[in-house]
Design an enzyme around this catalytic site. Sequence first.
Site, PDB file in Angstrom:
ATOM      1  N   GLU A 134      -5.192   1.157   2.683  1.00  0.00           N
ATOM      2  CA  GLU A 134      -4.718   0.308   3.535  1.00  0.00           C
ATOM      3  C   GLU A 134      -5.597   0.992   5.255  1.00  0.00           C
ATOM      4  O   GLU A 134      -5.543  -0.093   5.708  1.00  0.00           O
ATOM      5  CB  GLU A 134      -2.979  -0.201   3.115  1.00  0.00           C
ATOM      6  CG  GLU A 134      -3.085  -1.495   4.197  1.00  0.00           C
ATOM      7  CD  GLU A 134      -2.895  -1.119   5.053  1.00  0.00           C
ATOM      8  OE1 GLU A 134      -2.924  -1.680   6.121  1.00  0.00           O
ATOM      9  OE2 GLU A 134      -2.503   0.374   6.117  1.00  0.00           O
ATOM     10  N   GLU A 135      -4.898   2.125   5.528  1.00  0.00           N
ATOM     11  CA  GLU A 135      -5.095   2.709   6.618  1.00  0.00           C
ATOM     12  C   GLU A 135      -6.509   2.938   6.534  1.00  0.00           C
ATOM     13  O   GLU A 135      -7.198   3.140   7.750  1.00  0.00           O
ATOM     14  CB  GLU A 135      -4.472   3.646   7.052  1.00  0.00           C
ATOM     15  CG  GLU A 135      -2.231   4.108   6.364  1.00  0.00           C
ATOM     16  CD  GLU A 135      -2.190   2.715   6.948  1.00  0.00           C
ATOM     17  OE1 GLU A 135      -2.610   2.913   8.118  1.00  0.00           O
ATOM     18  OE2 GLU A 135      -0.688   2.854   7.338  1.00  0.00           O
ATOM     19  N   HIS A 170       3.295   4.462  12.272  1.00  0.00           N
ATOM     20  CA  HIS A 170       2.447   5.653  13.206  1.00  0.00           C
ATOM     21  C   HIS A 170       2.603   6.716  13.595  1.00  0.00           C
ATOM     22  O   HIS A 170       2.415   7.485  14.510  1.00  0.00           O
ATOM     23  CB  HIS A 170       1.346   5.114  13.325  1.00  0.00           C
ATOM     24  CG  HIS A 170       0.352   3.801  12.398  1.00  0.00           C
ATOM     25  ND1 HIS A 170      -0.778   4.161  12.661  1.00  0.00           N
ATOM     26  CD2 HIS A 170       0.642   3.931  11.672  1.00  0.00           C
ATOM     27  CE1 HIS A 170      -1.105   3.054  10.947  1.00  0.00           C
ATOM     28  NE2 HIS A 170      -0.263   2.835  10.560  1.00  0.00           N
ATOM     29  N   HIS A 217       0.816  -0.678  -0.054  1.00  0.00           N
ATOM     30  CA  HIS A 217       0.083   0.054  -0.301  1.00  0.00           C
ATOM     31  C   HIS A 217       1.003   1.396   0.100  1.00  0.00           C
ATOM     32  O   HIS A 217       2.076   1.498   0.913  1.00  0.00           O
ATOM     33  CB  HIS A 217      -0.541  -0.220   0.849  1.00  0.00           C
ATOM     34  CG  HIS A 217      -0.549   0.002   2.593  1.00  0.00           C
ATOM     35  ND1 HIS A 217      -0.641   1.624   3.152  1.00  0.00           N
ATOM     36  CD2 HIS A 217      -0.148  -0.413   4.024  1.00  0.00           C
ATOM     37  CE1 HIS A 217       0.159   1.697   3.799  1.00  0.00           C
ATOM     38  NE2 HIS A 217       0.098   0.079   4.515  1.00  0.00           N
ATOM     39  N   ASP A 262       5.578   3.704   6.829  1.00  0.00           N
ATOM     40  CA  ASP A 262       4.016   3.084   6.783  1.00  0.00           C
ATOM     41  C   ASP A 262       3.330   2.819   5.640  1.00  0.00           C
ATOM     42  O   ASP A 262       2.877   4.133   6.249  1.00  0.00           O
ATOM     43  CB  ASP A 262       4.004   2.831   7.787  1.00  0.00           C
ATOM     44  CG  ASP A 262       2.992   2.110   7.905  1.00  0.00           C
ATOM     45  OD1 ASP A 262       2.106   1.000   6.357  1.00  0.00           O
ATOM     46  OD2 ASP A 262       1.934   2.155   9.176  1.00  0.00           O
TER      47      ASP A 262
END
Length: 350
Positions: A206-207, A313, A65, A174
């Site tokens: 995706e998140e 994150h 992603h 990420d």
Amino acid sequence: MSTEFLKSLISTSGLSGYETPVTGLIEEAWRPLTDELNLSALGSLHGLKRGDGQEPRPSLMIAAHMDAIGLIVTKISGEFLHLTHIGGIDIRVLPGQAVTIHGRSDLPGIIVQPPAHLLPEGAAEGAVGINHLLVDLGLSAGQVSKKVKIGDLISFATEPIEMSGGVLVGHSLDNRASVAALTLCLEELQSRQHAWDIWAAATVQEELGHMGARTSAFQLRPDLAIAVDVTFAKGPGANNWETFELESGPTIGWGSVIHPFLYKEFKELAKKLEMPYGIEILPGRSGTDGDDLQLVAEGIPTALISIPIRYMHSPIEMVALKDIQRVGRLLAEFIAMLEPDFLKKIVWDD
């Protein structure tokens, strides 16, 4: 894949649901490495690398992603902006962070919090809630009203830092680290024969719930799928069985969403390559694109390969460049070993 490419990936906006800026960068890198490029209806980027096996060829989809966590303007109070999050963010690290507000033009800003004695009773205890945080652009109220509107995006502005020991720090690792690994895989395939068709997918959202992976897999209908993501590296307060050392190699997911045959194949391949690896135990959902890839249509046998990162994150995620390189090589070696009749060997034996 150069380190400069990864730095450019994590310096480019592309928040979940608003991935267009980074899509163009990946498309430029993948164009000479693939035979065909297209966008899904949701905006995921698909790159096809055709195999040399007899048609009709089986296909493998590798999903990494490209969306990132970030912020969005919810209210304007004079010269200050109120905000909320897009995707999960550790609010403890927000005060003092440099950000970019994507208004009429890109504007620099700083996330600030009011003095403790001006916050409502109890609000100053522990981390200050995001509803009390503000963005200061250094502009007057009149200038702000002309340049920014509710709904404008806010991305982190942390500059990539190459640290000692082959470690890179920055925001959006990420999952741009996995996009870089997938790019390395495509580069290696330029000089390798492979029988299967390969779909490289830089997926969106995706998140927010793996929307891009789900819709892309439905469109492409691959025979096998691999999700490539990041996992938790060991660090302050994070030293249990769910975490992995930086530079300890890729992790191979094992759990309810992982096909046991593919899990065993990746373990054996890593051993054959004398590549260090970890086993990531995932008794329930993995929290990655893999959760949805395996459920598309009648079901797609799926594997999960992850890269350890520290401070996930947050605006200062940390990754070992060697781990990215290892994942790229592992993917390429797996693709090269796929024989035309590989699907006949797959059995569910847990």
